[in-house]
Write a protein that holds these residues in place. Sequence first.
Motif, PDB file in Angstrom:
ATOM      1  N   ALA A 180       0.832  -1.199   0.000  1.00 46.88           N
ATOM      2  CA  ALA A 180       0.000   0.000   0.000  1.00 46.88           C
ATOM      3  C   ALA A 180       0.871   1.256   0.000  1.00 46.88           C
ATOM      4  O   ALA A 180       0.581   2.222  -0.708  1.00 46.88           O
ATOM      5  CB  ALA A 180      -0.930  -0.002   1.208  1.00 46.88           C
ATOM      6  N   GLU A 181       1.944   1.223   0.774  1.00 48.20           N
ATOM      7  CA  GLU A 181       2.860   2.365   0.822  1.00 48.20           C
ATOM      8  C   GLU A 181       3.480   2.620  -0.555  1.00 48.20           C
ATOM      9  O   GLU A 181       3.581   3.766  -1.003  1.00 48.20           O
ATOM     10  CB  GLU A 181       3.955   2.118   1.849  1.00 48.20           C
ATOM     11  CG  GLU A 181       4.921   3.272   1.971  1.00 48.20           C
ATOM     12  CD  GLU A 181       6.010   3.018   2.999  1.00 48.20           C
ATOM     13  OE1 GLU A 181       6.660   4.001   3.404  1.00 48.20           O
ATOM     14  OE2 GLU A 181       6.236   1.850   3.368  1.00 48.20           O
ATOM     15  N   LEU A 182       3.883   1.553  -1.240  1.00 49.83           N
ATOM     16  CA  LEU A 182       4.458   1.705  -2.579  1.00 49.83           C
ATOM     17  C   LEU A 182       3.439   2.317  -3.540  1.00 49.83           C
ATOM     18  O   LEU A 182       3.786   3.178  -4.354  1.00 49.83           O
ATOM     19  CB  LEU A 182       4.944   0.360  -3.109  1.00 49.83           C
ATOM     20  CG  LEU A 182       6.203  -0.182  -2.466  1.00 49.83           C
ATOM     21  CD1 LEU A 182       6.511  -1.591  -2.992  1.00 49.83           C
ATOM     22  CD2 LEU A 182       7.385   0.735  -2.714  1.00 49.83           C
ATOM     23  N   ARG A 183       2.194   1.861  -3.449  1.00 44.47           N
ATOM     24  CA  ARG A 183       1.156   2.421  -4.343  1.00 44.47           C
ATOM     25  C   ARG A 183       0.944   3.904  -4.056  1.00 44.47           C
ATOM     26  O   ARG A 183       0.782   4.703  -4.973  1.00 44.47           O
ATOM     27  CB  ARG A 183      -0.166   1.663  -4.161  1.00 44.47           C
ATOM     28  CG  ARG A 183      -0.108   0.253  -4.728  1.00 44.47           C
ATOM     29  CD  ARG A 183      -1.470  -0.390  -4.872  1.00 44.47           C
ATOM     30  NE  ARG A 183      -2.364  -0.201  -3.740  1.00 44.47           N
ATOM     31  CZ  ARG A 183      -2.701  -1.135  -2.855  1.00 44.47           C
ATOM     32  NH1 ARG A 183      -2.213  -2.341  -2.947  1.00 44.47           N
ATOM     33  NH2 ARG A 183      -3.543  -0.850  -1.884  1.00 44.47           N
ATOM     34  N   ILE A 184       0.974   4.281  -2.781  1.00 43.01           N
ATOM     35  CA  ILE A 184       0.801   5.696  -2.409  1.00 43.01           C
ATOM     36  C   ILE A 184       1.961   6.519  -2.950  1.00 43.01           C
ATOM     37  O   ILE A 184       1.765   7.617  -3.487  1.00 43.01           O
ATOM     38  CB  ILE A 184       0.667   5.839  -0.885  1.00 43.01           C
ATOM     39  CG1 ILE A 184      -0.667   5.254  -0.436  1.00 43.01           C
ATOM     40  CG2 ILE A 184       0.804   7.285  -0.445  1.00 43.01           C
ATOM     41  CD1 ILE A 184      -0.811   5.093   1.059  1.00 43.01           C
ATOM     42  N   LEU A 185       3.176   5.996  -2.816  1.00 42.35           N
ATOM     43  CA  LEU A 185       4.347   6.721  -3.315  1.00 42.35           C
ATOM     44  C   LEU A 185       4.285   6.884  -4.840  1.00 42.35           C
ATOM     45  O   LEU A 185       4.644   7.932  -5.380  1.00 42.35           O
ATOM     46  CB  LEU A 185       5.630   6.007  -2.928  1.00 42.35           C
ATOM     47  CG  LEU A 185       5.963   6.031  -1.433  1.00 42.35           C
ATOM     48  CD1 LEU A 185       7.147   5.129  -1.130  1.00 42.35           C
ATOM     49  CD2 LEU A 185       6.207   7.443  -0.950  1.00 42.35           C
ATOM     50  N   GLU A 186       3.809   5.844  -5.532  1.00 40.90           N
ATOM     51  CA  GLU A 186       3.681   5.926  -6.993  1.00 40.90           C
ATOM     52  C   GLU A 186       2.663   6.989  -7.388  1.00 40.90           C
ATOM     53  O   GLU A 186       2.887   7.716  -8.349  1.00 40.90           O
ATOM     54  CB  GLU A 186       3.276   4.570  -7.559  1.00 40.90           C
ATOM     55  CG  GLU A 186       4.377   3.541  -7.529  1.00 40.90           C
ATOM     56  CD  GLU A 186       3.908   2.156  -7.930  1.00 40.90           C
ATOM     57  OE1 GLU A 186       2.712   1.957  -8.200  1.00 40.90           O
ATOM     58  OE2 GLU A 186       4.765   1.241  -7.957  1.00 40.90           O
ATOM     59  N   VAL A 187       1.566   7.073  -6.659  1.00 41.42           N
ATOM     60  CA  VAL A 187       0.549   8.082  -6.964  1.00 41.42           C
ATOM     61  C   VAL A 187       1.137   9.487  -6.748  1.00 41.42           C
ATOM     62  O   VAL A 187       0.872  10.402  -7.525  1.00 41.42           O
ATOM     63  CB  VAL A 187      -0.712   7.873  -6.094  1.00 41.42           C
ATOM     64  CG1 VAL A 187      -1.645   9.063  -6.185  1.00 41.42           C
ATOM     65  CG2 VAL A 187      -1.430   6.596  -6.496  1.00 41.42           C
ATOM     66  N   GLY A 188       1.938   9.627  -5.702  1.00 43.00           N
ATOM     67  CA  GLY A 188       2.551  10.930  -5.409  1.00 43.00           C
ATOM     68  C   GLY A 188       3.546  11.370  -6.474  1.00 43.00           C
ATOM     69  O   GLY A 188       3.818  12.556  -6.617  1.00 43.00           O
TER      70      GLY A 188
END
Length: 60
Positions: free
Chosen positions: A50-58
Amino acid sequence: MTETYEEMVLRLRTIARKLEDPDTPLDESIRLYKDGIDLINKCEEFLSKAELRILEVGEE
């Protein structure tokens, strides 16, 4: 079917309650402890993804 994060946390709470119960037999406590460790590892993996997905969105 894959469990949601929330379902895994609910299972962990149930396991914790059973482990705290002095009437839980030792064999069951050992099995519950192992199941709890497995669930914790799955939760940590879920949160890492989930953290990786959030970072990708950012980064978009």
